[in-house]
Design an enzyme around this catalytic site. Structure first.
Site, PDB file in Angstrom:
ATOM      1  N   ASP A  90       0.865  -1.188   0.000  1.00  0.00           N
ATOM      2  CA  ASP A  90       0.000   0.000   0.000  1.00  0.00           C
ATOM      3  C   ASP A  90       0.899   1.234   0.000  1.00  0.00           C
ATOM      4  O   ASP A  90       1.524   1.546   1.016  1.00  0.00           O
ATOM      5  CB  ASP A  90      -0.897   0.031   1.242  1.00  0.00           C
ATOM      6  N   LYS A 152      -7.072   3.250  -2.659  1.00  0.00           N
ATOM      7  CA  LYS A 152      -7.399   3.170  -1.229  1.00  0.00           C
ATOM      8  C   LYS A 152      -7.689   4.571  -0.715  1.00  0.00           C
ATOM      9  O   LYS A 152      -7.052   5.542  -1.152  1.00  0.00           O
ATOM     10  CB  LYS A 152      -6.219   2.528  -0.484  1.00  0.00           C
ATOM     11  N   LYS A 184     -10.045  -0.173  -1.723  1.00  0.00           N
ATOM     12  CA  LYS A 184      -9.876  -0.464  -0.297  1.00  0.00           C
ATOM     13  C   LYS A 184     -10.314   0.764   0.497  1.00  0.00           C
ATOM     14  O   LYS A 184      -9.805   1.866   0.274  1.00  0.00           O
ATOM     15  CB  LYS A 184      -8.422  -0.814   0.031  1.00  0.00           C
TER      16      LYS A 184
END
Length: 217
Positions: A90, A152, A184
């Site tokens: 991430d 995300k 996400k």
């Protein structure tokens, strides 16, 4: 919603986390059969050892939490994390460059990290608390172009930030899903009702430090 646990990345990114906090995190991830854990890069190898043969993914963060590292530093950090056994990365988007409309930089920043991921999925943290709706959409479009795997919402580290909002998740989903990217939702997800709202808005994954509370509700 069935199998809510299999959408959860059980998260511990606190600066003052201690050894026993990580052991607790891993034990909880195994007990509740969470999809994964999300931890800082230094602890990837330890997490991998603790979660061996459990099926729980080890996710780590890069350029965290500000996203303002040089691309080669993010790429190096990614390469080391993959070598240590990270299953997913991430990375934090460079928000300054996005706001300055230096879109080529943003694309190349993501591409540099994506290359270092090898075959591991890359999620790009947009930090939606700091962005307008137009900027969220544009960031998603840049992630599509750079061939990221997920977008995300948040790091959870913005002062007075809300974190994931269902309306932002839906905007992200509507923008990226036709191109095969997933979403996400992360930041401020502390109960089952909120978790379900994020999934209904289009999130595939939930990043939360409240996984146990959500699973127990």
């Amino acid at each position: 919603m069935e199998n809510l646990n299999k959408h959860i990345e059980h998260t511990l990114l606190k600066q003052d986390a201690k050894h026993e906090d990580f052991i607790k995190l891993f034990d909880e991830a195994k007990k509740y059969n969470f999809l994964g854990v999300c931890i800082n890069p230094l602890y990837v190898k330890f997490a991998k050892e603790q979660l061996k043969n459990t099926g729980v993914k080890v996710v780590t963060v890069v350029g965290f939490p500000l996203g303002a590292n040089k691309t080669e530093v993010k790429a190096f950090e990614t390469s080391k994390a993959v070598d240590d056994g990270a299953d997913e990365i991430d990375m934090v988007l460079n928000v300054t460059k996005l706001k300055d409309k230096d879109f080529e930089f943003v694309i190349n920043d993501i591409k540099g990290v994506k290359a270092a991921c090898k075959d591991k999925p890359l999620k790009v943290i947009l930090e939606t608390d700091l962005l307008t709706k137009e900027e969220i959409k544009k960031a998603c479009e840049l992630c599509i172009e750079a061939k990221a795997d997920f977008v995300k919402t948040s790091t959870g580290f913005v002062k007075n930030g809300v974190g994931a909002k269902a309306e932002d998740v839906k905007l992200m989903y509507d923008t990226v899903s036709p191109y095969g990217l997933k979403v996400k939702a992360s930041g401020g997800i502390r109960d089952k009702e909120t978790a379900k709202k994020m999934l209904e808005a289009g999130a595939e994954r939930l990043g939360t430090s409240s996984g146990v509370q959500i699973a127990a509700e």
